[in-house]
Scaffold this motif. Structure first.
Motif, PDB file in Angstrom:
ATOM      1  N   SER A 163       0.826  -1.201   0.000  1.00  0.00           N
ATOM      2  CA  SER A 163       0.000   0.000   0.000  1.00  0.00           C
ATOM      3  C   SER A 163       0.860   1.251   0.000  1.00  0.00           C
ATOM      4  N   LEU A 167      -0.008   1.041  -4.437  1.00  0.00           N
ATOM      5  CA  LEU A 167      -0.843   0.061  -5.128  1.00  0.00           C
ATOM      6  C   LEU A 167      -2.290   0.163  -4.648  1.00  0.00           C
ATOM      7  N   ASN A 169      -6.126  -1.504  -3.966  1.00  0.00           N
ATOM      8  CA  ASN A 169      -6.506  -2.730  -3.257  1.00  0.00           C
ATOM      9  C   ASN A 169      -6.466  -3.958  -4.157  1.00  0.00           C
ATOM     10  N   ALA A 170      -6.978  -3.813  -5.375  1.00  0.00           N
ATOM     11  CA  ALA A 170      -6.989  -4.945  -6.295  1.00  0.00           C
ATOM     12  C   ALA A 170      -5.573  -5.398  -6.640  1.00  0.00           C
ATOM     13  N   GLU A 171      -4.667  -4.418  -6.818  1.00  0.00           N
ATOM     14  CA  GLU A 171      -3.281  -4.751  -7.144  1.00  0.00           C
ATOM     15  C   GLU A 171      -2.594  -5.413  -5.946  1.00  0.00           C
ATOM     16  N   ILE A 172      -2.895  -4.939  -4.738  1.00  0.00           N
ATOM     17  CA  ILE A 172      -2.332  -5.562  -3.540  1.00  0.00           C
ATOM     18  C   ILE A 172      -2.816  -7.006  -3.431  1.00  0.00           C
ATOM     19  N   GLN A 174      -3.715  -9.018  -5.810  1.00  0.00           N
ATOM     20  CA  GLN A 174      -3.044  -9.852  -6.796  1.00  0.00           C
ATOM     21  C   GLN A 174      -1.620 -10.171  -6.369  1.00  0.00           C
ATOM     22  N   ALA A 175      -0.927  -9.167  -5.831  1.00  0.00           N
ATOM     23  CA  ALA A 175       0.464  -9.373  -5.431  1.00  0.00           C
ATOM     24  C   ALA A 175       0.586 -10.290  -4.222  1.00  0.00           C
ATOM     25  N   GLU A 180      -9.661  -8.999  -2.480  1.00  0.00           N
ATOM     26  CA  GLU A 180      -9.669  -7.551  -2.278  1.00  0.00           C
ATOM     27  C   GLU A 180     -10.356  -7.187  -0.961  1.00  0.00           C
TER      28      GLU A 180
END
Length: 213
Positions: A163, A167, A169-172, A174-175, A180
């Motif tokens: 964060s 990034l 929430n959706a990217e976090i 995925q990572a 989400e």
């Protein structure tokens, strides 16, 4: 359609006038007035009830940091969303303004499109930090303090660092290979454990403690 009421606090009349015209040119925005210093900005927030306040950091009588803190104190959850404006890419005052409760910052030479997008984004409850300036902004005040993450769980530390790099929430999710909704739960827990009120303050906290470079 209810238009977003936008006010401006800046001691440069031409800058205020230009921003005012930009705001009025948009069908979903309404210019709610301007203030030339921090004291007038506090009064403007009280009388004009803007939804979003664009506020310069350096102003006479009361600077943008103190004005933001006073507005938050006076209005609580009903306070306008505050975007601080700066001409300096490395400006420690911006970090202080974010700690005082501002919802984001942008450079004063940002494009009109970026300014308008920032206004709409913070009005929707999100935060705005000009990403390419973030590292330069906090680099001068960062000292490595890994103990700052001590209260967090292993997963929360991972989410925190992702964060802090900006990034979504959706990217976090995925990572970190989590849902989400789980990311949102972790973010709420992180903010509570570190006594932070927003994602903007999370980013400031991370850079000030040398956790992200």
């Amino acid at each position: 359609m209810n238009r977003i009421r936008v006010a401006i606090a800046d001691d440069q009349p031409l800058f205020c006038s230009g921003l005012g015209m930009l705001i009025e040119s948009q069908p979903d925005l309404e210019f709610a007035g301007s203030a030339a210093d921090g004291v007038d900005a506090v009064e403007l927030a009280r009388t004009a009830h803007p939804d979003v306040l664009l506020m310069d950091i350096r102003m006479p009588r009361l600077d943008g940091i103190a004005a933001a803190a006073r507005i938050r104190e006076d209005h609580g959850d009903a306070a306008p969303r505050i975007i601080v404006l700066t001409t300096f890419e490395r400006d420690d005052a911006v970090a202080a303004a974010l700690r005082a409760g501002a919802d984001g910052f942008i450079l004063k030479d940002s494009s009109p499109e970026f300014v308008l997008a920032a206004v709409r984004t913070v009005h929707e409850g999100h935060t705005v930090i000009a990403p390419k300036q973030t590292a330069d902004l906090f680099r001068g005040v960062a000292r490595r303090r890994p103990e700052a993450l001590a209260p967090l769980s292993v997963r929360e530390k991972e989410v925190f660092l992702l964060s802090a790099r900006g990034l979504a929430n959706a990217e976090i999710g995925q990572a970190a290979f989590i849902a989400e909704a789980t990311v949102k739960t972790h973010i709420r827990s992180i903010l509570a454990k570190r006594s932070l009120s927003s994602r903007v303050q999370l980013v400031a906290f991370a850079y000030e403690n040398g956790l992200v470079r």
